[in-house]
Scaffold this motif. Structure first.
Motif, mmCIF file in Angstrom:
data_model
loop_
_atom_site.group_PDB
_atom_site.id
_atom_site.type_symbol
_atom_site.label_atom_id
_atom_site.label_comp_id
_atom_site.label_asym_id
_atom_site.label_seq_id
_atom_site.Cartn_x
_atom_site.Cartn_y
_atom_site.Cartn_z
ATOM 1 N N ALA A 199 0.853 -1.185 0.000
ATOM 2 C CA ALA A 199 0.000 0.000 0.000
ATOM 3 C C ALA A 199 0.887 1.232 0.000
ATOM 4 O O ALA A 199 2.047 1.180 0.422
ATOM 5 C CB ALA A 199 -0.936 0.005 1.210
ATOM 6 N N LYS A 200 0.338 2.364 -0.487
ATOM 7 C CA LYS A 200 1.090 3.618 -0.501
ATOM 8 C C LYS A 200 0.472 4.569 0.513
ATOM 9 O O LYS A 200 -0.731 4.807 0.512
ATOM 10 C CB LYS A 200 1.089 4.242 -1.895
ATOM 11 N N LEU A 201 1.315 5.113 1.381
ATOM 12 C CA LEU A 201 0.878 5.992 2.460
ATOM 13 C C LEU A 201 1.309 7.426 2.161
ATOM 14 O O LEU A 201 2.496 7.704 1.975
ATOM 15 C CB LEU A 201 1.479 5.537 3.785
ATOM 16 N N ALA A 202 0.324 8.338 2.104
ATOM 17 C CA ALA A 202 0.611 9.770 1.987
ATOM 18 C C ALA A 202 0.618 10.356 3.392
ATOM 19 O O ALA A 202 -0.413 10.386 4.065
ATOM 20 C CB ALA A 202 -0.446 10.451 1.125
ATOM 21 N N ARG A 203 1.777 10.799 3.817
ATOM 22 C CA ARG A 203 1.910 11.284 5.189
ATOM 23 C C ARG A 203 1.191 12.613 5.384
ATOM 24 O O ARG A 203 1.101 13.434 4.463
ATOM 25 C CB ARG A 203 3.381 11.454 5.555
ATOM 26 N N ASP A 204 0.690 12.814 6.580
ATOM 27 C CA ASP A 204 0.082 14.096 6.926
ATOM 28 C C ASP A 204 1.155 15.179 6.920
ATOM 29 O O ASP A 204 2.340 14.921 7.167
ATOM 30 C CB ASP A 204 -0.570 14.033 8.308
ATOM 31 N N GLY A 205 0.720 16.414 6.665
ATOM 32 C CA GLY A 205 1.660 17.533 6.691
ATOM 33 C C GLY A 205 1.635 18.317 5.405
ATOM 34 O O GLY A 205 0.555 18.708 4.920
ATOM 35 N N VAL A 206 2.796 18.544 4.817
ATOM 36 C CA VAL A 206 2.933 19.423 3.657
ATOM 37 C C VAL A 206 2.264 18.812 2.434
ATOM 38 O O VAL A 206 2.388 17.615 2.173
ATOM 39 C CB VAL A 206 4.423 19.690 3.367
ATOM 40 N N ARG A 207 1.543 19.649 1.699
ATOM 41 C CA ARG A 207 0.919 19.257 0.438
ATOM 42 C C ARG A 207 1.599 20.001 -0.708
ATOM 43 O O ARG A 207 2.014 21.144 -0.576
ATOM 44 C CB ARG A 207 -0.581 19.566 0.447
ATOM 45 N N GLU A 208 1.700 19.342 -1.867
ATOM 46 C CA GLU A 208 2.344 19.922 -3.043
ATOM 47 C C GLU A 208 1.523 19.600 -4.283
ATOM 48 O O GLU A 208 0.583 18.805 -4.238
ATOM 49 C CB GLU A 208 3.764 19.367 -3.208
ATOM 50 N N ILE A 209 1.916 20.233 -5.389
ATOM 51 C CA ILE A 209 1.304 19.952 -6.684
ATOM 52 C C ILE A 209 2.319 19.177 -7.519
ATOM 53 O O ILE A 209 3.444 19.646 -7.732
ATOM 54 C CB ILE A 209 0.899 21.237 -7.422
ATOM 55 N N ALA A 210 1.927 17.991 -7.962
ATOM 56 C CA ALA A 210 2.778 17.197 -8.851
ATOM 57 C C ALA A 210 2.352 17.463 -10.289
ATOM 58 O O ALA A 210 1.159 17.381 -10.610
ATOM 59 C CB ALA A 210 2.653 15.715 -8.522
ATOM 60 N N LEU A 211 3.305 17.793 -11.150
ATOM 61 C CA LEU A 211 2.998 18.077 -12.548
ATOM 62 C C LEU A 211 4.168 17.651 -13.419
ATOM 63 O O LEU A 211 5.230 17.265 -12.924
ATOM 64 C CB LEU A 211 2.676 19.563 -12.744
ATOM 65 N N ASP A 212 3.935 17.702 -14.732
ATOM 66 C CA ASP A 212 4.955 17.331 -15.703
ATOM 67 C C ASP A 212 5.231 18.526 -16.607
ATOM 68 O O ASP A 212 4.306 19.104 -17.193
ATOM 69 C CB ASP A 212 4.505 16.131 -16.549
#
Length: 368
Positions: A199-212
């Motif tokens: 499973a993949k865990l997204a940790r609490d805290g900072v959020r970002e924008i993923a782009l290409d």
């Protein structure tokens, strides 16, 4: 009978016609030639309309959770979207093999301890016999060597026992931080190898924008560039941010460069997976070495003596300013000779003259 026009009347008509013609010529001569032009502010807020790229809200740290040992997955306690806490169980594999390994390690340690005890008694007995002159010094040395070997074998067996016990504890996969499950990679009944993601865990805290970033924009984007972020779920709101990460290598399949954009302000309503648009600052921006980026359409003149028209908003006139072209980037040029905030004509430059009165298209309602 023909009526003759008096000469006095003819003279008056000719005088009026010539006066009217002279007035028309004078009006045509004094009417200014005002040309509409398109103007941009270089290096300023009006020049921040760069490319816009689509992205997705992601966590700053995303961890694929995996078992340290292989085995058959018998239980998975989370699904996509599950909120987990540090130490909470995520999944379990069949513990039977690990339990058997731990039991075998216990038995090996017990056997090694028994051999150590025997070697210690043999050594003590050899020392007593040597004192009574019944054995030689060589026999005592042999018993001492056997005792040392048995002692090290017991230490090795103890370490193997501890390792087997640890592996028995690895049959339960736990979360190493608070967060949200964003992806499930294995199902119960599947045999997983050590290190294979479950499973993949997204940790609490900072959020970002993923782009290409596409190839044609790679040279215009660098880490630290300011951007404007628009979250599709939050219409009418723009959030300031900056480019925090930019891969030096393109993706082999998509031929784009993965990048991350960080928020410069706290946004409580942003959730994982939301779609976003990121507007990059390109045209007219100031580079790190002070060069100004302008469209190629703003340049005119000979190859060795390039110029741009600088617009004076107060008088509504233009003035030719010599510039030095430092580099060409895509459809723009990096120049020296103008200052951030100057208004530069970007369309119709070859139809203007020094000091000519012009009118901005934005003022005429056509948009800048």
């Amino acid at each position: 009978m023909k009526h003759r026009v008096p000469r006095r009347r003819l003279w008056l008509l000719a005088l009026v016609a010539s006066a009217a013609l002279a007035a028309c010529k004078e009006e045509a001569k004094t009417a200014p030639d005002v040309r509409p032009v398109r103007v941009m502010q270089v290096g300023g807020p009006a020049a921040q309309a760069g490319a816009e790229l689509a992205g997705t809200v992601r966590a700053h740290v995303e961890t694929p959770l995996s078992f340290r040992i292989g085995g058959k997955l018998i239980e998975r306690r989370v699904d996509i979207g599950s909120v987990v806490r540090r130490g909470e169980a995520i999944a379990r594999i069949d513990p039977q093999d690990a339990s058997l390994n731990a039991a075998a390690a216990d038995a090996q340690l017990a056997s090694a301890n028994a051999r150590l005890a025997q070697a210690r008694m043999d050594h003590d007995r050899s020392v007593q016999l040597f004192a009574q002159k019944f054995v030689s010094q060589a026999e005592v040395d042999n018993r001492k060597t056997a005792l040392d070997a048995a002692r090290e074998a017991a230490r090795q067996a103890a370490a193997q026992r501890d390792l087997a016990r640890n592996q028995a504890g690895y049959t339960t996969l736990t979360a190493d931080a608070d967060g949200v499950i964003t992806e499930v990679l294995a199902e119960p009944g599947q045999v997983v190898a050590a290190g294979q993601g479950v499973a993949k865990l997204a940790r609490d805290g900072v959020r970002e924008i993923a782009l290409d970033v596409p190839e044609q924009l790679r040279g215009a984007v660098k880490v630290g560039d300011a951007v404007l972020i628009r979250i599709w779920a939050l219409p009418g709101r723009e959030i300031k941010g900056h480019v925090s990460e930019l891969s030096p290598a393109a993706d082999a399949a998509a031929r784009t460069y993965p990048a991350r954009v960080a928020f410069d302000e706290a946004v409580a309503d942003v959730q994982l997976g939301m779609s976003a648009s990121v507007r990059l600052a390109q045209a007219g921006s100031v580079t790190a070495n002070g060069r100004i980026r302008v469209p190629l359409t703003a340049l005119f003149g000979n190859t060795g003596a390039q110029k741009v028209w600088r617009f004076d908003a107060g008088s509504g006139t233009v003035k030719a300013v010599p510039v030095k072209v430092a580099a060409l980037v895509d459809d723009a040029a990096l120049i020296e000779g103008v200052r951030p905030g100057d208004l530069v004509v970007t369309a119709g430059v070859h139809l203007l003259r020094e000091g000519q009165q012009v009118k901005r298209l934005a003022d005429a309602g056509a948009g800048a």
